[in-house]
Design an enzyme around this catalytic site. Structure first.
Site, PDB file in Angstrom:
ATOM      1  N   ILE A  69     -13.949   2.551   7.419  1.00 51.02           N
ATOM      2  CA  ILE A  69     -13.175   3.290   6.422  1.00 51.02           C
ATOM      3  C   ILE A  69     -11.704   3.488   6.775  1.00 51.02           C
ATOM      4  O   ILE A  69     -10.969   4.101   5.995  1.00 51.02           O
ATOM      5  CB  ILE A  69     -13.802   4.676   6.166  1.00 51.02           C
ATOM      6  N   ILE A  75       1.639  16.002  12.448  1.00 51.33           N
ATOM      7  CA  ILE A  75       2.466  14.800  12.345  1.00 51.33           C
ATOM      8  C   ILE A  75       2.433  14.297  10.911  1.00 51.33           C
ATOM      9  O   ILE A  75       1.358  14.183  10.308  1.00 51.33           O
ATOM     10  CB  ILE A  75       1.957  13.712  13.298  1.00 51.33           C
ATOM     11  N   ARG A 117       3.405   4.256   8.067  1.00 49.67           N
ATOM     12  CA  ARG A 117       2.431   3.314   8.617  1.00 49.67           C
ATOM     13  C   ARG A 117       2.244   2.136   7.676  1.00 49.67           C
ATOM     14  O   ARG A 117       2.289   2.275   6.448  1.00 49.67           O
ATOM     15  CB  ARG A 117       1.091   4.014   8.855  1.00 49.67           C
ATOM     16  N   TYR A 138      -8.505  -3.307   4.400  1.00 52.49           N
ATOM     17  CA  TYR A 138      -9.512  -2.329   3.959  1.00 52.49           C
ATOM     18  C   TYR A 138      -9.643  -2.341   2.442  1.00 52.49           C
ATOM     19  O   TYR A 138     -10.760  -2.349   1.900  1.00 52.49           O
ATOM     20  CB  TYR A 138      -9.138  -0.931   4.448  1.00 52.49           C
ATOM     21  N   ALA A 153     -19.713   2.106   5.962  1.00 51.16           N
ATOM     22  CA  ALA A 153     -18.501   1.287   5.841  1.00 51.16           C
ATOM     23  C   ALA A 153     -17.579   1.505   7.028  1.00 51.16           C
ATOM     24  O   ALA A 153     -17.685   2.509   7.740  1.00 51.16           O
ATOM     25  CB  ALA A 153     -17.754   1.627   4.551  1.00 51.16           C
ATOM     26  N   ILE A 175     -19.112  12.080   3.922  1.00 49.39           N
ATOM     27  CA  ILE A 175     -19.411  12.223   2.493  1.00 49.39           C
ATOM     28  C   ILE A 175     -20.905  12.119   2.230  1.00 49.39           C
ATOM     29  O   ILE A 175     -21.498  12.963   1.551  1.00 49.39           O
ATOM     30  CB  ILE A 175     -18.653  11.166   1.674  1.00 49.39           C
ATOM     31  N   SER A 189     -12.967   2.562  -3.364  1.00 46.87           N
ATOM     32  CA  SER A 189     -11.797   3.321  -2.910  1.00 46.87           C
ATOM     33  C   SER A 189     -10.585   3.070  -3.788  1.00 46.87           C
ATOM     34  O   SER A 189     -10.421   1.989  -4.367  1.00 46.87           O
ATOM     35  CB  SER A 189     -11.469   2.919  -1.470  1.00 46.87           C
TER      36      SER A 189
END
Length: 305
Positions: free
Chosen positions: A76, A198, A264, A140, A74, A12, A116
């Site tokens: 991330i 996936i 996950r 996170y 960071a 970014i 975020s």
């Protein structure tokens, strides 16, 4: 202006550096290249290969005298934060505090901080606005939220101006599918290599995808607007992972049945961020539809494979 960009060799922030230089600013980049790439560095930016926790940061602030710091360096990856919470906190929390101390010591006018959507956790309602409760599901999310408090406190105690930008799911050119890339970059890589994509979960989970060029324009707006404000940067739209893959298959000219795996840990089911505040106070809104952003991304990578 003199502007210091942390993580400026990354996905970014390298785009932000390009836009700042095009606008005529003097840009200085700090990046330890742990996830960034020299190839993405703008040649017109002054570059320092250093970690944000390195003591040499003070010398860099002395030398560059930045008026604004745009902070993107960071850790991330959600899964990395779950596996290595101390590592995650050291970079995201202590790293930001180290930068804030340099901002105070060197009379920096403003920090623009990349936060975020992960700070919100499981949404109580959609679209999620900036007043939504904060209950992050991963370390996170915690490590991206905690610096927001430090930034606000530094502002209150020392007069540092700031704009906090909470990003939705960012995608686009330069995102690395081999490292901690988002689902778009991973799908592009799989589709163009004729490998099976996936999907974790049933594919009905939704995200708010925003093109990196729209993230850039939000940061450019924050140079002069959004004083002491906190804003969602999003498209304010929901797209399921299944729909995303179908659209990308069409744009890449491929068709593949995905492999489904268990969800996950730390992943939410649905997300959509309300961007009304950014529209009103930053005078910003996304210019790219999902199709347009994906087409530009797929066209770029198709030439490389």
């Amino acid at each position: 202006m003199n502007i210091l960009v942390t993580g400026g060799a990354g996905f970014i922030a390298s785009h932000i550096v390009d836009a700042l230089i095009e606008a005529g600013h003097r840009v200085y980049v700090i990046d330890n290249l742990s996830t960034g790439s020299r190839e993405q560095l703008n040649e017109q930016a002054s570059y320092y290969e250093v970690d944000i926790l390195d003591e040499r940061i003070a010398e860099i602030f002395d030398e560059t005298k930045p008026e604004i710091v745009i902070h993107h360096a960071a850790q991330i990856d959600v899964q990395t934060s779950i596996q290595k919470p101390m590592f995650d906190a050291k970079i995201n929390i202590l790293g930001t505090i180290a930068l804030l101390e340099q901002c105070r010591n060197h009379s920096v006018r403003k920090m623009i901080y990349a936060s975020s959507a992960a700070v919100y956790g499981t949404p109580e309602y959609l679209g999620v606005d900036e007043r939504h409760p904060l209950r992050p599901l991963s370390f996170y999310g915690i490590s991206k939220h905690t610096p927001e408090h430090y930034i606000e406190a530094f502002s209150h105690l020392y007069g540092l101006d700031y704009t906090i930008l909470r990003y939705a799911n960012v995608y686009g050119i330069r995102q690395d599918p081999k490292g901690e890339g988002g689902v778009v970059s991973i799908f592009v890589d799989k589709l163009l290599r004729s490998e099976q994509p996936i999907i974790f979960g049933d594919g009905e989970q939704t995200r708010d995808f925003i093109y990196v060029k729209d993230i850039v324009s939000a940061n450019m707006a924050a140079l002069e607007k959004g004083s002491r404000g906190l804003f969602n940067v999003s498209c304010n739209e929901q797209t399921s992972v299944k729909e995303l893959l179908q659209l990308m298959s069409e744009l890449c000219g491929t068709t593949f049945a995905p492999e489904y795996r268990a969800p996950r840990a730390g992943d939410i089911v649905h997300s959509r961020l309300d961007n009304t505040a950014a529209a009103q106070l930053l005078n910003w809104e996304p210019r790219y539809s999902l199709r347009d952003g994906l087409k530009e991304t797929c066209d770029y990578y198709r030439k490389l494979y």
